[in-house]
Design a protein around this motif. Structure first.
Motif, PDB file in Angstrom:
ATOM      1  N   ARG A  66      -3.703  -1.497 -14.177  1.00 13.64           N
ATOM      2  CA  ARG A  66      -2.989  -2.632 -14.362  1.00 13.64           C
ATOM      3  C   ARG A  66      -1.395  -2.274 -14.372  1.00 13.64           C
ATOM      4  N   ARG A  67      -1.087  -1.277 -15.130  1.00 14.13           N
ATOM      5  CA  ARG A  67       0.369  -0.986 -15.252  1.00 14.13           C
ATOM      6  C   ARG A  67       0.923  -0.465 -13.821  1.00 14.13           C
ATOM      7  N   LYS A  68      -0.032   0.328 -12.912  1.00 17.84           N
ATOM      8  CA  LYS A  68       0.499   0.672 -11.614  1.00 17.84           C
ATOM      9  C   LYS A  68       0.702  -0.687 -10.745  1.00 17.84           C
ATOM     10  N   THR A  69      -0.184  -1.577 -10.824  1.00 14.18           N
ATOM     11  CA  THR A  69      -0.206  -2.953 -10.205  1.00 14.18           C
ATOM     12  C   THR A  69       1.363  -3.545 -10.470  1.00 14.18           C
ATOM     13  N   LYS A  70       1.614  -3.515 -11.794  1.00 14.84           N
ATOM     14  CA  LYS A  70       2.733  -4.136 -12.347  1.00 14.84           C
ATOM     15  C   LYS A  70       4.042  -3.278 -11.599  1.00 14.84           C
ATOM     16  N   TRP A  71       3.916  -2.109 -11.555  1.00 15.87           N
ATOM     17  CA  TRP A  71       4.984  -1.284 -10.964  1.00 15.87           C
ATOM     18  C   TRP A  71       5.279  -1.530  -9.477  1.00 15.87           C
ATOM     19  N   VAL A  72       4.056  -1.810  -8.950  1.00 14.43           N
ATOM     20  CA  VAL A  72       4.028  -2.247  -7.383  1.00 14.43           C
ATOM     21  C   VAL A  72       4.742  -3.473  -7.094  1.00 14.43           C
TER      22      VAL A  72
ATOM     23  N   LEU B 264       0.844  -1.340   0.008  1.00 16.54           N
ATOM     24  CA  LEU B 264      -0.081   0.085  -0.238  1.00 16.54           C
ATOM     25  C   LEU B 264       0.861   1.293  -0.081  1.00 16.54           C
ATOM     26  N   CYS B 265       1.818   1.218   0.829  1.00 16.94           N
ATOM     27  CA  CYS B 265       2.643   2.262   0.771  1.00 16.94           C
ATOM     28  C   CYS B 265       3.598   2.724  -0.469  1.00 16.94           C
ATOM     29  N   VAL B 266       4.006   1.389  -1.224  1.00 18.71           N
ATOM     30  CA  VAL B 266       4.500   1.730  -2.538  1.00 18.71           C
ATOM     31  C   VAL B 266       3.515   2.092  -3.538  1.00 18.71           C
ATOM     32  N   TYR B 267       2.371   1.590  -3.393  1.00 17.14           N
ATOM     33  CA  TYR B 267       1.281   1.960  -4.536  1.00 17.14           C
ATOM     34  C   TYR B 267       0.821   3.555  -4.364  1.00 17.14           C
TER      35      TYR B 267
ATOM     36  N   ALA C 202       2.983   6.007  -3.389  1.00 15.20           N
ATOM     37  CA  ALA C 202       4.351   6.576  -3.670  1.00 15.20           C
ATOM     38  C   ALA C 202       4.648   6.543  -5.212  1.00 15.20           C
ATOM     39  N   ILE C 203       4.130   5.526  -6.007  1.00 10.90           N
ATOM     40  CA  ILE C 203       4.466   5.456  -7.170  1.00 10.90           C
ATOM     41  C   ILE C 203       3.558   6.527  -7.960  1.00 10.90           C
TER      42      ILE C 203
END
Length: 76
Positions: free
Chosen positions: A41-47, A19-22, A24-25
């Motif tokens: 989907r892209r954000k989940t991939k980067w997390v 959740l913190c990374v989500y 912050a990105i």
């Protein structure tokens, strides 16, 4: 059991970190033809990448920053 086990502690730590990374990105602005589903989907991939290999996210951000700085110097 009455106390938290190893799995519960690892799960809560991983979930909190995700959740913190989500939050912050910050991804680039979406093109007009892409919808919200593609964005998430892209954000989940980067997390997931950030959880497994955070240096990849740092390297990508540094490359984008360097390229943006180059463009600013070129066009100003």
């Amino acid at each position: 059991p009455r106390t938290r086990g190893t799995f519960q502690i690892l799960y809560s730590c991983t979930f909190t970190l995700a959740l913190c990374v989500y939050t912050a990105i910050h991804l680039n602005v979406l093109p007009r033809h892409e919808g919200n589903l593609i964005y998430y989907r892209r954000k989940t991939k980067w997390v997931l990448i950030a959880l497994i290999a955070p240096e990849v996210v740092l390297y990508t951000a540094a490359c984008q920053w360097r390229l943006a700085r180059k463009f600013c110097k070129q066009y100003n």
